[in-house]
Write a protein that holds these residues in place. Structure first.
Motif, short mmCIF file in Angstrom:
data_model
loop_
_atom_site.label_atom_id
_atom_site.label_comp_id
_atom_site.label_asym_id
_atom_site.label_seq_id
_atom_site.Cartn_x
_atom_site.Cartn_y
_atom_site.Cartn_z
N GLY A 1 -1.36 -7.09 -5.82
CA GLY A 1 -0.70 -7.64 -6.99
C GLY A 1 0.34 -6.72 -7.56
O GLY A 1 1.26 -7.15 -8.25
N ALA A 2 0.23 -5.42 -7.28
CA ALA A 2 1.20 -4.45 -7.79
C ALA A 2 2.06 -3.91 -6.66
O ALA A 2 3.27 -3.79 -6.80
CB ALA A 2 0.48 -3.31 -8.49
N SER A 3 1.45 -3.57 -5.54
CA SER A 3 2.17 -3.03 -4.39
C SER A 3 2.02 -3.95 -3.19
O SER A 3 1.07 -4.72 -3.11
CB SER A 3 1.62 -1.65 -4.03
N VAL A 4 2.94 -3.82 -2.26
CA VAL A 4 2.90 -4.58 -1.02
C VAL A 4 2.75 -3.58 0.12
O VAL A 4 3.46 -2.57 0.16
CB VAL A 4 4.18 -5.43 -0.83
N TYR A 5 1.81 -3.84 1.03
CA TYR A 5 1.54 -2.94 2.14
C TYR A 5 1.85 -3.65 3.45
O TYR A 5 1.53 -4.81 3.63
CB TYR A 5 0.07 -2.51 2.14
N GLU A 6 2.42 -2.91 4.38
CA GLU A 6 2.74 -3.42 5.71
C GLU A 6 1.65 -2.99 6.67
O GLU A 6 1.40 -1.80 6.83
CB GLU A 6 4.08 -2.83 6.15
N CYS A 7 1.00 -3.95 7.29
CA CYS A 7 -0.06 -3.66 8.27
C CYS A 7 0.34 -4.24 9.61
O CYS A 7 0.78 -5.39 9.69
CB CYS A 7 -1.39 -4.27 7.82
N THR A 8 0.14 -3.45 10.66
CA THR A 8 0.49 -3.92 12.00
C THR A 8 -0.73 -4.04 12.91
O THR A 8 -0.58 -4.26 14.10
CB THR A 8 1.55 -3.00 12.65
N SER A 9 -1.92 -3.88 12.33
CA SER A 9 -3.13 -4.05 13.14
C SER A 9 -4.27 -4.53 12.24
O SER A 9 -4.23 -4.38 11.02
CB SER A 9 -3.53 -2.73 13.81
#
Length: 195
Positions: free
Chosen positions: A126-134
């Motif tokens: 809700g505050a930050s966006v995280y990039e996940c590739t697995s």
């Protein structure tokens, strides 16, 4: 947007996502970067209003990559990748992510090739966006209490691809614009020029 290397609870040496195997082929001819889609087609495929799309182009959140004219008389043309990002922006907005965080996420997504996007899952608290590739990175974020929701870009890819298969695209150098059902502005211009 926080990438896997910046999030404390996310692995850096994770295996390639299983999802990536589904998208190793190149885009079909009609969905390459040399084919563009006008605003009404983009709005239909991504589920946004033309007013939103226009605002995002004017403020630089997402400018069309096929053709971005200034002034009137020329239509903006958005690529498949642009439409994929528009749909992601819409989903992030719908979940309450701030426009500032969305701008950061979009700038990071621009760094990836089109085929790489399908293997990314965006997670947010809700505050930050995280990039996940697995899958491991997604699980680590959830264990750390950081992930509240996720957007699998591979799923968004398939949705956009299916929507665009029904909508007309055009090349930016075409002498005659493609027919766009529901393009009211073009219809009004044609009536005005005929009468």
């Amino acid at each position: 947007m926080t990438s896997k290397g910046e999030a404390q609870s996310v692995h850096t040496g994770a295996p390639a996502p299983m999802q990536e195997a589904l998208f190793t082929h190149d885009l079909p001819e009609e969905m390459t970067e040399s084919v563009g889609y006008r605003g009404p087609a983009v709005c239909g495929a991504a589920g946004v209003t033309y007013r939103q799309l226009d605002y995002w182009a004017r403020t630089g959140l997402l400018e069309p990559s096929v053709r971005n004219p200034t002034g009137s008389g020329h239509q903006r043309l958005y690529s498949f990748r642009d439409i994929l990002v528009v749909k992601v922006i819409k989903r992030l907005l719908d979940t309450g992510v701030s426009l500032q965080q969305i701008r950061v996420a979009v700038s990071v997504l621009r760094e990836h090739g089109v085929s790489e996007l399908a293997g990314i899952t965006l997670m947010s608290d809700g505050a930050s966006v995280y990039e996940c590739t697995s899958d491991d990175e997604v699980i680590d974020l959830l264990r750390g209490g950081q992930g509240v929701f996720g957007i699998a870009l591979g799923t968004v890819w398939r949705e956009v691809e299916g929507s665009l298969s029904e909508l007309p695209g055009e090349r930016p150098d075409a002498l005659t614009p493609a027919e766009h059902p529901g393009d009211e502005l073009r219809d009004r211009r044609a009536r005005r020029n005929a009468g």
